[in-house]
Design a protein around this motif. Structure first.
Motif, PDB file in Angstrom:
ATOM      1  N   ASP A   1       4.622   2.295  -0.281  1.00 39.52           N
ATOM      2  CA  ASP A   1       5.043   2.146   1.118  1.00 39.52           C
ATOM      3  C   ASP A   1       4.558   0.798   1.629  1.00 39.52           C
ATOM      4  N   ILE A   2       5.232   0.303   2.630  1.00 43.96           N
ATOM      5  CA  ILE A   2       4.817  -0.907   3.344  1.00 43.96           C
ATOM      6  C   ILE A   2       4.836  -0.556   4.821  1.00 43.96           C
ATOM      7  N   ILE A   3       3.693  -0.756   5.474  1.00 40.28           N
ATOM      8  CA  ILE A   3       3.544  -0.390   6.879  1.00 40.28           C
ATOM      9  C   ILE A   3       3.184  -1.653   7.658  1.00 40.28           C
ATOM     10  N   VAL A   4       3.967  -1.952   8.695  1.00 38.33           N
ATOM     11  CA  VAL A   4       3.751  -3.161   9.495  1.00 38.33           C
ATOM     12  C   VAL A   4       3.354  -2.758  10.901  1.00 38.33           C
ATOM     13  N   GLY A   5       2.350  -3.424  11.436  1.00 40.50           N
ATOM     14  CA  GLY A   5       1.946  -3.153  12.802  1.00 40.50           C
ATOM     15  C   GLY A   5       1.298  -4.372  13.428  1.00 40.50           C
TER      16      GLY A   5
END
Length: 117
Positions: free
Chosen positions: A96-100
């Motif tokens: 997964d790739i999570i951007v914030g």
């Protein structure tokens, strides 16, 4: 122009048998010769931290925390990784790739306050 708040990107990965069958010297050599030049190439705008999590998570053995204000340079970073055995062998499955962005809700709260005035 207003200062751009940095993006924090979590890249969740799981080591594959191709990576795990390399001995520790081979792994270190791969990081030094293949990955470090990529980290250096994007280092003006992208920072990368590598973490192990195999002791605490069943399907994520490793993760990267990437920080940048320039998403185009982040995309370059990922494209360069895709040209290595990280993706190609693959040495790692990208889970997964999570951007914030940190405390982004505060920016919107300020914006909404100004719009109500």
């Amino acid at each position: 122009m207003e200062n751009q708040k940095p993006y924090t990107i979590l890249v969740l990965m799981n080591a594959t048998p191709q990576w795990l069958t390399l001995n520790r010297d081979e792994r270190s050599d791969f990081v030094e010769k293949e990955l470090t030049p990529i980290f250096v190439r994007v280092s003006k705008t992208v920072t990368v931290q590598l973490f192990d999590s195999e002791y605490f998570h069943a399907s994520v053995s490793d993760f990267m925390i990437v920080s940048t204000t320039d998403l185009d340079d982040y995309k370059l970073f990922i494209e360069l990784l895709r040209d290595t055995k990280v993706y190609g062998a693959p040495y790692f499955e990208i889970k997964d790739i999570i951007v914030g962005q940190e405390n982004l809700f505060e920016d919107f709260n300020e914006r909404f306050k100004k719009e109500k005035q």
